[in-house]
Structure formats: C-alpha cells, structure tokens
Design a protein around this motif. Structure first.
Motif, short mmCIF file in Angstrom:
data_model
loop_
_atom_site.label_atom_id
_atom_site.label_comp_id
_atom_site.label_asym_id
_atom_site.label_seq_id
_atom_site.Cartn_x
_atom_site.Cartn_y
_atom_site.Cartn_z
N ILE A 26 -18.77 36.24 -54.09
CA ILE A 26 -18.24 37.06 -53.00
C ILE A 26 -18.97 36.68 -51.72
CG2 ILE A 26 -18.07 39.42 -52.11
CD1 ILE A 26 -17.72 40.37 -54.99
N TYR A 27 -18.22 36.50 -50.65
CA TYR A 27 -18.81 36.03 -49.39
C TYR A 27 -18.15 36.74 -48.21
CZ TYR A 27 -14.48 33.33 -49.07
OH TYR A 27 -13.15 32.96 -49.02
N SER A 39 -9.94 33.35 -52.40
CA SER A 39 -9.01 34.37 -51.89
C SER A 39 -9.78 35.18 -50.86
CB SER A 39 -8.53 35.28 -53.03
OG SER A 39 -8.09 34.52 -54.14
N GLN A 40 -9.20 35.41 -49.70
CA GLN A 40 -9.92 36.12 -48.67
C GLN A 40 -8.98 36.92 -47.77
OE1 GLN A 40 -11.93 32.86 -46.68
NE2 GLN A 40 -10.29 32.63 -45.17
N ILE A 92 -14.14 37.96 -41.98
CA ILE A 92 -13.58 37.41 -43.22
C ILE A 92 -14.41 37.89 -44.39
CG2 ILE A 92 -13.10 35.30 -44.51
CD1 ILE A 92 -12.80 33.86 -41.80
N ILE A 93 -13.75 38.41 -45.41
CA ILE A 93 -14.42 38.74 -46.67
C ILE A 93 -13.57 38.15 -47.79
CG2 ILE A 93 -13.29 41.01 -46.86
CD1 ILE A 93 -15.95 41.99 -48.16
N GLY A 94 -14.24 37.44 -48.71
CA GLY A 94 -13.47 36.75 -49.73
C GLY A 94 -14.24 36.55 -51.01
N TRP A 135 -14.34 42.41 -56.93
CA TRP A 135 -13.18 42.37 -56.04
C TRP A 135 -13.65 42.50 -54.60
CZ3 TRP A 135 -13.45 46.82 -53.31
CH2 TRP A 135 -13.92 47.97 -53.94
N ILE A 136 -12.77 42.17 -53.65
CA ILE A 136 -13.05 42.37 -52.22
C ILE A 136 -11.86 43.09 -51.60
CG2 ILE A 136 -14.62 40.43 -52.04
CD1 ILE A 136 -11.22 40.06 -50.47
#
Length: 539
Positions: A272-273, A199-200, A282-284, A250-251
């Motif tokens: 988390i990436y 999810s991102q 992009i953060i996901g 979470w992000i």
C-alpha cells in the motif's frame, strides 16, 4: 449533583464535542483546487508506480479522446481507452437533489478537479512499466446492461511490440456497485515476462466537506492485517508517503455517505502506498509481481467499488471495508445501534418512525439509570440539613469533615456520585447514535412526513428545533431546585434551551427528532419518578 447541573454538564460536553470535531477539521490544510486545466495535460508524472526506478510519464502523455461509456442499473461509467482508467462514475439510484433527475457524481475529471480510479500492469514487461499509458482497443464505444442480463463484460485489448496480448476486462453485475477488473495476459513471445498489477485512486486536494454541525471527512483510508482501518488524510499524504506491506488489505477515498475503494487479492502480500503529485493525492496498492512463461496465460485482478457506504455490500468485499462507515471511537456502541435501527425500519418502512422507536427503546433501556439518578438527587437534597450541620461543626477541619460526610453517606446509603454516573453512561450512547444518524447513507433523502422530506438535512421550517427548545424549557421548569441556584447558574439554565435551539437549527432533522422524542420521554419519566419518590417520602 442536581439535575440542573446535569443539564449544564450535558450542554458543555456536547458543545465541547462539536468544537473538538470542528478543530480537527480545521487542522487539515484547505489548499485551493488547482486552476482549470485541459484534459490533454491531466496525466501527471509519477501517476504510474514503479517497481524499481521512479520513471515518469512522458511530458506529452494525454488522455485519449476515445471514451467508452458503460451503463448499468447502479453505475454510469466512463472508461478512458488510454490506460483503461475510470474517469467518470455516477450513481443513477442516488440523485444530487431529492426528487431530481441528475445522478450523483463520484468520479470525475473536469473543471480543474480530478478524481479517478486507475489501474495497470507494471513490472519488467508491463505495458505501464515505462510510464507510458497504453491505448486499449474496444469493440464498441457504448455498453449497456440490458433487461434480463445479470452481468456485463467490457473487454479492452492492447498488444505490445513483442506481441504479448493484454486484455483488461471490466465485469459489471446487476445490483452491485463493485466492478471486477481483471488483466488476462497472453504471453505469445518466446521469453518469460514479469508483470505486476497496481490499483490506485487519484483526487485533487482541496475539495473539503463538513462543518461544525456536520463534521464529515473527505480523504484517504486504508486497511492492513495489523491496522483494520486507518484514515490517511490529504495533509498526511503531503508530509509522508505511505508504505505498508500486508496480506490482503484495501485502499479507499472517502466522502460523506459514499466511497471508492480498490480491494486486491486477500491471499497475496500487497504493498500500500501514497503520493502527492502536482496537487493530486494518490493512494494505491501493488500486488506481487508474477512470472509468465512463454506461451502461457495468467490472470491478475482486483475489485473496484464506487458507491454508497452500504455496510453489507462492503463487508462482502472485505471483512473490514465496512469500517469506512466511521462511527469514531464509539463504534462498538454505534454498530449495534445501527443494526437495531435497520431492523426497526424494516418493520415500519419509515426512517422517522424507526428513529422514534429507537429513542423509546434507548430511553427504556436507560430508565433504571435515570431512576437511580433522580433517586440519588432526592436523597442528597434530603441530606442537605445534615450536611450543613457537619459544615458548621467541622468546616475548618477538612479531614474530619470528609470523614464525617463519608460516614453519613454510608449510614443513609447514599452515593454522592449517583446523580453524575448515570449521566456519564448515557452520554456515550447519545454520541454513538449521533454518529449513526450522521453516517447512515440510508437516511439520505429519507422522508418522515409532511414537510420533513429528508432526515439527513435540517428542518426547512425549523419546527423540530423549536419544539425541542420548548421541551427543554419544560424540563427545566419541572426542576424543583431552580429557585435555590445562585444567579449565575440561573442565567446559564435560562439560556440553555435557547442555545441548544440555535445549535439544532442546522442539525439533521433525524437527530433533532431523536432529541425531541427523547426529551418528551424524559419528561414522562420524570413525572412518573417524582410521584414514586413522593410516595417514599422523598421530595
């Protein structure tokens, strides 16, 4: 230190605080928003995280023309059948302008700006594994939460070449800004399969918010088991790819008053990436891969939140998600102040009146400190002749001078720092309440009375800032030491009300109201304390 110097110190501290905040904003790169692009090329390489190799999406990948519209009481969404991404989200209950009809847009993908919520299944057998975006089939192009209906389910179906059926199910709930996104995988093949959910959030770098008077943040944030809340700005994403393994977490992408966030399973170890691709940040988060036996079914899911920074609603999704309401390092003071402000508003049903009551409570709580401050200043003035005498006797001998002064202070029971310490204790409370008023979405479009129709923006006629300046001038005139100051100090003090008035012209009217009422209460307290001191023989 007398009260005039206290006012100078307050001014310098506050201006320094504002300048420091603006400096931190200015350090972020102000990249231009990418030039206008067609929706046909919006899917970029590396949009889909890979569990192994960094496979890229094919050059011809496009956003589908099949857009699915969803309408609830709190959300208006557009889901793209290609990938099943949320490419548009607006909030009907929050308008762009007060009294207007246009709903505030959070997620969008047009005019060269991208801000969307993506999710999918990768892993060895996920439909997103090769970088391709599967095209889902929907039963309808429009879904609406009807009157009397509490939940709305939007199912999207995709069947791969092996006959494995993937159902991406969006579940909406009345009165909620959180959406449950589940993948129901039906392995109808003859072999076991492996899938992994990601999810991102993807947003174009360059759209900034905030100013010196409204230092708000736009960018990423995340939470892990070890780090309850951490901002991860766009410039950090450009320099380093985020890589954190954590249980739960979470992000999010933050902006003033509003937030979008993905909350995965709290019981699993998630990755988390972050990444930056062609000007998009992009953060996901990736959840663990799961094995699904032949003929078996498995459900994977996460929660998407798109809405206001409502602390109660956010805390219900994750114990730390409410920290996106960022009160800075004084959060431990600001959070109780926010709770008290909410309670007062529930009693009076007017945010302006609640701010006034809040100011009275804060000033009343700090009255013992204020009284100690003025008492200490009065005692210090009374000691001035004796201190001058000591200076004449020991002026050239600093050691004996200091020793004699300390003996005098002990004998007269005077604390030389008594005028400073109460001020330093009061300043954090003001800064904390400043952040409460700045971050509380409840104040957005909240009216007070008359011309003050929105406490979150400046006074349109500048009445409150001018009254605040007048109140500062009145406080200044009440001080008995103005005539004894050197010319430079006198000039600084004369211009202080003018300087503060200019600053406050652009401040949110709720904050100016707080300062104005605080000044008026301080004037009343000064008069009362002065009379009390005179009865004690202290001028």
């Amino acid at each position: 230190m007398d009260s005039q110097r206290n006012l100078i110190l307050i001014g310098l501290l506050f201006v320094s605080f504002l300048l420091w905040q603006q400096w931190t904003l200015d350090q972020a790169p102000q990249a231009e928003t990418p030039a206008a692009q067609t929706v046909a090329t919006a899917d970029k390489a590396n949009d889909v995280p890979q569990s192994a190799a960094k496979s890229a999406a094919p050059a011809g990948a496009t956003i589908s023309d099949r857009l699915i519209q969803v309408q609830t009481d709190t959300l208006k969404l557009t889901i793209d059948a290609t990938g099943g991404d949320v490419v548009y989200a607006a909030l009907p209950e929050h308008k762009v302008e007060q009294g207007g009809d246009e709903a505030l847009t959070i997620l969008e993908n047009e005019n060269g700006f991208t801000y969307i919520a993506q999710s999918g299944l990768i892993g060895l057998n996920g439909p997103h594994a090769s970088g391709q975006r599967p095209v889902y089939q929907a039963q309808a192009a429009n879904y609406t939460l009807q009157d009397g209906q509490d939940t709305l389910v939007v199912p999207l179906i995709f069947t791969d070449a092996n006959g494995v059926k993937f159902e991406k199910r969006y579940t909406f709930t009345r009165g909620h800004y959180d959406v449950r996104v589940d993948y129901l995988v039906h392995n109808t093949s003859d072999a076991a399969i492996q899938v992994q959910m990601y999810s991102q959030l993807k947003q174009s770098i360059g759209k900034s918010e905030g100013s010196m008077m409204m230092p708000t943040y736009r960018g990423g944030a995340y939470s892990t088991a070890d780090t309850r809340y951490e901002k991860y700005a766009f410039d950090k994403m450009e320099k380093n790819n985020l890589a954190e393994a954590t249980q739960g977490g979470w992000i999010a992408m933050l902006q003033h008053y509003f937030v979008s966030a993905w909350v995965p399973s709290a019981d699993s170890t998630n990755d988390i990436y972050s990444n930056v691709v062609s000007g998009d940040a992009i953060i996901g988060v990736k959840q663990p891969a799961v094995q699904i036996a032949p003929g078996a079914e498995q459900t994977l899911g996460a929660t998407l939140y798109v809405g206001p920074k409502n602390q109660e609603a956010l805390s219900a999704l994750s114990p730390t998600l409410n920290l996106v309401v960022d009160y800075g390092w004084l959060w431990f003071i600001a959070q109780p102040l926010h709770s008290l402000l909410m309670f007062l508003q529930s009693l009076v049903s007017n945010w302006g009146v609640a701010i006034i009551l809040m100011t009275l409570i804060i000033r009343g709580f700090m009255y013992p400190l204020t009284k100690a401050q003025y008492t200490s200043m009065a005692k210090m003035r009374k000691l001035q002749p004796k201190l001058a005498d000591l200076k004449e006797r020991f002026g050239d001998d600093r050691q004996r001078m200091s020793q004699a002064m300390m003996e005098l202070y002990q004998k007269e029971k005077v604390n030389p720092m008594g005028g400073c310490l109460p001020l330093l204790l009061q300043f954090p409370i003001f800064i904390a309440f400043y952040w409460v008023l700045l971050e509380s979405v409840e104040l957005r479009h909240a009216p007070f009375f008359g011309w003050i129709t929105d406490l979150s923006v400046k006074d349109p006629y500048y009445v409150l800032p001018v009254l605040m300046g007048i109140s500062m001038f009145a406080m200044q005139k009440m001080q008995p030491t103005m005539a004894t100051m050197d010319p430079m100090q006198q000039k600084i003090m004369q211009y202080m009300p003018v300087m503060f008035t200019v600053f406050f012209l652009w401040f949110p009217s709720g904050l100016v109201l707080y300062w104005l009422v605080g000044n008026l209460v301080a004037i009343a307290q000064q008069l009362f304390i002065y009379r009390s001191l005179e009865k004690q023989g202290l001028k």
